[in-house]
Design a protein around this motif. Structure first.
Motif, short mmCIF file in Angstrom:
data_model
loop_
_atom_site.label_atom_id
_atom_site.label_comp_id
_atom_site.label_asym_id
_atom_site.label_seq_id
_atom_site.Cartn_x
_atom_site.Cartn_y
_atom_site.Cartn_z
N SER A 1 0.85 -1.20 0.00
CA SER A 1 0.00 0.00 0.00
C SER A 1 0.89 1.24 0.00
O SER A 1 1.88 1.31 0.72
CB SER A 1 -0.91 0.00 1.23
OG SER A 1 -0.16 -0.07 2.42
N VAL A 2 0.52 2.20 -0.82
CA VAL A 2 1.30 3.43 -0.94
C VAL A 2 0.92 4.39 0.18
O VAL A 2 -0.26 4.67 0.41
CB VAL A 2 1.05 4.09 -2.32
CG1 VAL A 2 1.60 5.50 -2.35
CG2 VAL A 2 1.68 3.24 -3.42
N ILE A 3 1.93 4.89 0.88
CA ILE A 3 1.70 5.87 1.95
C ILE A 3 1.72 7.29 1.37
O ILE A 3 0.90 8.13 1.72
CB ILE A 3 2.78 5.74 3.04
CG1 ILE A 3 2.83 4.31 3.59
CG2 ILE A 3 2.55 6.75 4.16
CD1 ILE A 3 1.55 3.84 4.24
N GLY A 4 2.66 7.54 0.48
CA GLY A 4 2.75 8.88 -0.11
C GLY A 4 4.06 9.06 -0.84
O GLY A 4 4.87 8.14 -0.97
N GLN A 5 4.28 10.28 -1.32
CA GLN A 5 5.49 10.64 -2.06
C GLN A 5 6.35 11.55 -1.20
O GLN A 5 5.84 12.44 -0.50
CB GLN A 5 5.12 11.34 -3.37
CG GLN A 5 6.30 11.61 -4.30
CD GLN A 5 5.89 12.36 -5.56
OE1 GLN A 5 4.94 13.15 -5.54
NE2 GLN A 5 6.57 12.11 -6.67
N ASP B 1 6.40 -3.50 7.58
CA ASP B 1 7.62 -2.91 7.04
C ASP B 1 7.32 -1.75 6.11
O ASP B 1 6.41 -1.83 5.27
CB ASP B 1 8.43 -3.97 6.26
CG ASP B 1 8.99 -5.03 7.18
OD1 ASP B 1 9.86 -4.69 8.00
OD2 ASP B 1 8.58 -6.20 7.06
N LEU B 2 8.08 -0.68 6.26
CA LEU B 2 8.01 0.46 5.37
C LEU B 2 9.19 0.41 4.41
O LEU B 2 10.32 0.13 4.81
CB LEU B 2 8.03 1.77 6.15
CG LEU B 2 6.86 2.07 7.08
CD1 LEU B 2 7.05 3.43 7.74
CD2 LEU B 2 5.53 2.03 6.33
N PRO C 1 5.68 15.23 -9.73
CA PRO C 1 4.65 14.89 -8.74
C PRO C 1 3.78 13.76 -9.27
O PRO C 1 3.41 13.74 -10.44
CB PRO C 1 3.86 16.19 -8.59
CG PRO C 1 4.08 16.92 -9.88
CD PRO C 1 5.44 16.54 -10.37
N LEU C 2 3.45 12.81 -8.41
CA LEU C 2 2.68 11.63 -8.83
C LEU C 2 1.40 11.51 -8.01
O LEU C 2 1.38 11.80 -6.81
CB LEU C 2 3.51 10.36 -8.66
CG LEU C 2 4.86 10.28 -9.38
CD1 LEU C 2 5.54 8.95 -9.08
CD2 LEU C 2 4.69 10.46 -10.88
N SER C 3 0.36 11.02 -8.66
CA SER C 3 -0.88 10.70 -7.96
C SER C 3 -0.71 9.36 -7.25
O SER C 3 0.24 8.61 -7.52
CB SER C 3 -2.04 10.62 -8.95
OG SER C 3 -1.87 9.52 -9.83
N VAL C 4 -1.66 9.03 -6.39
CA VAL C 4 -1.61 7.74 -5.70
C VAL C 4 -1.69 6.60 -6.71
O VAL C 4 -0.99 5.60 -6.59
CB VAL C 4 -2.76 7.63 -4.68
CG1 VAL C 4 -2.84 6.22 -4.10
CG2 VAL C 4 -2.58 8.65 -3.56
N SER D 1 1.07 2.19 -9.44
CA SER D 1 1.48 1.53 -10.68
C SER D 1 2.99 1.29 -10.70
O SER D 1 3.44 0.20 -11.09
CB SER D 1 1.07 2.39 -11.88
OG SER D 1 1.50 1.80 -13.09
N VAL D 2 3.77 2.27 -10.27
CA VAL D 2 5.23 2.11 -10.23
C VAL D 2 5.62 0.95 -9.32
O VAL D 2 6.45 0.11 -9.67
CB VAL D 2 5.90 3.42 -9.77
CG1 VAL D 2 7.39 3.19 -9.48
CG2 VAL D 2 5.73 4.51 -10.82
N VAL D 3 5.00 0.89 -8.15
CA VAL D 3 5.31 -0.16 -7.18
C VAL D 3 4.84 -1.52 -7.70
O VAL D 3 5.59 -2.52 -7.66
CB VAL D 3 4.68 0.14 -5.80
CG1 VAL D 3 4.90 -1.03 -4.84
CG2 VAL D 3 5.29 1.41 -5.22
N ASN D 4 3.62 -1.59 -8.21
CA ASN D 4 3.08 -2.86 -8.72
C ASN D 4 3.89 -3.40 -9.89
O ASN D 4 4.04 -4.62 -10.03
CB ASN D 4 1.63 -2.69 -9.15
CG ASN D 4 0.68 -2.47 -7.98
OD1 ASN D 4 1.04 -2.74 -6.83
ND2 ASN D 4 -0.51 -1.98 -8.25
#
Length: 233
Positions: A52-56, A69-70, A196-199, A204-207
């Motif tokens: 799960s994305v926390i933020g940028q 884990d973060l 700047p990236l949206s959630v 998508s980058v992480v997946n």
């Protein structure tokens, strides 16, 4: 007794995880290979899809969570590695016909590998023809060779590809010069530091890391991610 052994096993497992978290953490800047090995033990590739994305952070990094884990993900390096592996697997290199076909002198093994993997060589821009009237080692004619932009590849690049096919016939090999060009192209087409990236974009980058063969470093060696912090249970 059995409960004591089970407790000891859990304690040792927790210590191993803590060690890997430290080796794969942001503080490990001296040994990227050790960090990659530690992260591969901490995270299975399928885990990226469950993060799960926390933020940028600072318009350059994505903070994501998996269980307790973060992790911090370099948005440019991660996107670059995804684009690079896509190019490595899918790109078909243009081919330039030779004015006069060149007969290659190959070892028996290299010749057999080249004949067996003609389609792979052709995807890399090398078209060959097999002349069965010739003796072993002299059956392969080179009809065309790859070209990317102004760069024309050579027989040395052909031999490099054949050597890679000898070692790993199931992979899609690329010669080193093509690999560097793909790395440069992947860099230019990727999300940049400062974007700047949206959630949804961050997710998508992480997946996308779950689809990669080697998700831990970009093609230039820059880490795609590091362990950031283990939350208390």
């Amino acid at each position: 007794m059995a409960q004591l052994e089970e407790s000891q096993d859990r304690s040792m497992h927790s210590e191993d995880i803590a060690d890997d978290a430290e080796r794969g953490g942001v503080q490990n800047t001296d040994d990227p290979e050790q960090a990659s090995r530690a992260l591969s033990r901490l995270i299975h590739k399928t885990d990226f899809a469950r993060m799960s994305v926390i933020g940028q952070f600072n318009h350059g990094f994505i903070v994501a969570r998996q269980s307790s884990d973060l992790y911090i993900v370099d948005q440019h390096a991660a996107d670059e590695k995804h684009n690079f592996e896509h190019l490595q697997r899918r790109a078909i290199i243009s081919s330039q016909p030779l004015i006069q076909p060149t007969r290659l002198e190959l070892s028996i093994v290299d010749e057999a590998v080249a004949i067996e993997h003609q389609s792979t060589l052709e995807r890399n821009g090398f078209r060959i023809q097999v002349d069965d009237t010739q003796s072993p080692g002299h059956k392969v004619l080179l009809l065309s060779q790859p070209v990317i932009g102004q760069t024309v590849f050579s027989q040395q690049d052909f031999m490099e590809l054949v050597g890679k096919l000898c070692v790993c016939p199931e992979a899609m090999p690329r010669c080193e010069r093509a690999r560097k060009m793909f790395a440069s192209r992947a860099c230019r087409m990727s999300i940049m530091v400062g974007d700047p990236l949206s959630v949804a974009q961050m997710s998508s980058v992480v997946n996308n890391l779950s689809q990669l063969d080697h998700p831990w470093n970009c093609p230039h060696g820059r880490p795609t991610m590091r362990h950031l912090y283990r939350l208390p249970l």
